[in-house]
Scaffold this active site. Structure first.
Site, mmCIF file in Angstrom:
data_model
loop_
_atom_site.group_PDB
_atom_site.id
_atom_site.type_symbol
_atom_site.label_atom_id
_atom_site.label_comp_id
_atom_site.label_asym_id
_atom_site.label_seq_id
_atom_site.Cartn_x
_atom_site.Cartn_y
_atom_site.Cartn_z
ATOM 1 N N ASP A 104 -12.280 8.840 -7.317
ATOM 2 C CA ASP A 104 -11.779 7.777 -7.993
ATOM 3 C C ASP A 104 -12.133 8.037 -9.349
ATOM 4 O OD1 ASP A 104 -10.929 5.438 -8.942
ATOM 5 O OD2 ASP A 104 -12.195 4.091 -7.572
ATOM 6 N N ARG A 121 0.696 -1.290 0.015
ATOM 7 C CA ARG A 121 0.094 0.132 0.074
ATOM 8 C C ARG A 121 0.972 1.214 0.129
ATOM 9 N NH1 ARG A 121 -4.815 0.443 -1.498
ATOM 10 N NH2 ARG A 121 -5.507 -1.319 -0.318
ATOM 11 N N GLN A 125 -7.373 -10.998 -9.031
ATOM 12 C CA GLN A 125 -7.383 -9.922 -8.052
ATOM 13 C C GLN A 125 -7.309 -8.768 -8.766
ATOM 14 O OE1 GLN A 125 -3.386 -10.479 -6.165
ATOM 15 N NE2 GLN A 125 -2.409 -9.436 -7.826
ATOM 16 N N GLU A 145 -2.163 8.534 -11.404
ATOM 17 C CA GLU A 145 -1.616 7.310 -12.257
ATOM 18 C C GLU A 145 -1.483 7.751 -13.543
ATOM 19 O OE1 GLU A 145 -4.140 4.094 -10.533
ATOM 20 O OE2 GLU A 145 -4.697 5.452 -9.013
ATOM 21 N N ARG A 202 1.591 -6.663 -9.936
ATOM 22 C CA ARG A 202 2.057 -6.156 -8.687
ATOM 23 C C ARG A 202 2.139 -7.129 -7.423
ATOM 24 N NH1 ARG A 202 -2.984 -3.033 -5.513
ATOM 25 N NH2 ARG A 202 -4.533 -4.275 -6.134
ATOM 26 N N HIS A 261 0.889 3.131 -10.686
ATOM 27 C CA HIS A 261 -0.100 3.695 -9.828
ATOM 28 C C HIS A 261 0.614 4.382 -8.635
ATOM 29 C CE1 HIS A 261 -3.409 3.198 -6.564
ATOM 30 N NE2 HIS A 261 -4.235 2.370 -7.514
HETATM 31 C C1 BG6 Z 1 -7.412 3.159 -8.052
HETATM 32 C C2 BG6 Z 1 -8.605 2.486 -8.439
HETATM 33 O O1 BG6 Z 1 -6.374 3.163 -9.021
HETATM 34 O O2 BG6 Z 1 -6.700 2.156 -7.139
HETATM 35 C C3 BG6 Z 1 -9.639 2.516 -7.204
HETATM 36 O O3 BG6 Z 1 -9.302 3.479 -9.476
HETATM 37 C C4 BG6 Z 1 -8.920 1.310 -6.380
HETATM 38 O O4 BG6 Z 1 -10.768 2.064 -7.685
HETATM 39 C C5 BG6 Z 1 -7.533 1.926 -6.000
HETATM 40 O O5 BG6 Z 1 -9.647 1.245 -5.129
HETATM 41 C C6 BG6 Z 1 -6.732 1.070 -5.030
HETATM 42 O O6 BG6 Z 1 -6.790 -0.156 -5.249
HETATM 43 P P1 BG6 Z 1 -6.276 -1.211 -4.350
HETATM 44 O O7 BG6 Z 1 -6.676 -2.667 -5.085
HETATM 45 O O8 BG6 Z 1 -4.758 -1.120 -4.218
HETATM 46 O O9 BG6 Z 1 -7.002 -1.379 -3.219
#
Ligand code: BG6
Length: 285
Positions: free
Chosen positions: A200, A67, A87, A259, A93, A155
């Site tokens: 989002d 995260r 997933q 992103e 990732r 991302h």
């Molecule tokens: C963003 C998406 O890129 O990533 C969101 O547009 C998503 O919808 C977010 O919630 C985080 O994703 P994750 O899978 O890492 O919790």
């Protein structure tokens, strides 16, 4: 891994959690990258605050998503939509990438090139350069005998002092898909993107450089890109972040994702033998 070390500028080490990471230390910057996911988790130009947000509760374990930092999203963005299970945000990732080469450039930047083995989708190559700028290049080549359609994103989670005072320019007059409002298509008017609730949005058909404005820390994070037609802006806000086991309390206020990618209408289709390269170059101003 030691054959890829470059003196004190780059060294690979195993973590207690069972992962391998590269630690970068040069005159220009400090950095960190995990081979699982080819995931940059730190880039701090000398004298600056960390540019990338990392959750204090992120997991660092085999097969678990991290995260923060810069997850590499491929070969689908968001939920998988080809009828198979998988997933969110694809397999790249959480897959172990292989180091192909490392190098110290003439200007002293540490460069790492990694490959993602082909599995259900063609393989990919990521080239990352750590210096006064952070540059990422994600290349996909279709080695199949049929056309290949995919989505992708770098991302990036950026660290900001206070989301309430943060704005993003560069997306004015673009159409976006609002994922918080039933995928409604909306127009971003002339004003910058600001977050006042869960945000989002997948901005389509935009190649523009985006700038994250942080008036509290008095800095701008500039994200220049190529080979990318979508820019995604995300902040989970309090309620959604509260439900995330890997997000530290209140830390959603200190991040914004901007992103660079190709998603939804901007998915890429490669004919056999063709390749595509997505790049993002990040600097602090
Ligand atoms: C963003 C998406 O890129 O990533 C969101 O547009 C998503 O919808 C977010 O919630 C985080 O994703 P994750 O899978 O890492 O919790």
């Amino acid at each position: 891994m030691q054959q890829f070390d470059i003196g004190s500028a780059l060294r690979f080490e195993s973590t207690p959690g069972g992962l391998v990471r590269a630690v970068i230390h040069t005159a220009a910057a400090e950095g960190e990258l995990y081979l699982q996911g080819a995931h940059v988790t730190q880039w701090t130009p000398r004298g600056a605050k960390p540019v990338l947000f990392m959750s204090s509760k992120s997991l660092f374990a085999p097969g678990k998503a991290v995260r923060g930092g810069i997850p590499v999203i491929y070969p689908w963005f968001g939920a998988r939509e080809d009828g198979k299970t998988g997933q969110a945000h694809g397999v790249a990732r959480t897959t172990l990438w292989t180091v192909e080469a490392t190098r110290l450039s003439e200007s002293g930047d540490v460069e790492i090139t990694m490959t993602l083995p082909a599995a259900e989708a063609p393989g990919a190559r990521l080239h990352v350069s750590f210096g006064t700028t952070l540059k990422l290049e994600l290349e996909v080549r279709n080695e199949l005998s049929t056309p290949f359609r995919y989505e992708e994103a770098l991302h990036s989670y950026f660290a900001v002092a206070d989301i309430h005072q943060t704005s993003v320019t560069g997306l004015e007059q673009t159409t976006y898909i609002d994922k918080t409002d039933g995928l409604a298509r909306k127009l971003q008017h002339e004003e910058p993107v600001r977050c006042a609730k869960e945000t989002d949005q997948v901005h389509l058909n935009t190649a523009a450089t985006c700038v994250v404005h942080d008036p509290v820390w008095q800095r701008m994070i500039v994200v220049e890109k190529s080979g990318s037609a979508s820019t995604i802006v995300w902040n989970p806000w309090s309620e959604k972040a509260g439900g995330m086991a890997d997000m530290g309390a209140g830390e959603w206020q200190n991040m914004i994702c901007v992103e660079s990618g190709n998603a939804a209408d901007n998915a890429i289709t490669l004919v056999p033998g063709a390749s595509h390269c997505l790049t993002a170059t990040i600097r602090v101003a």
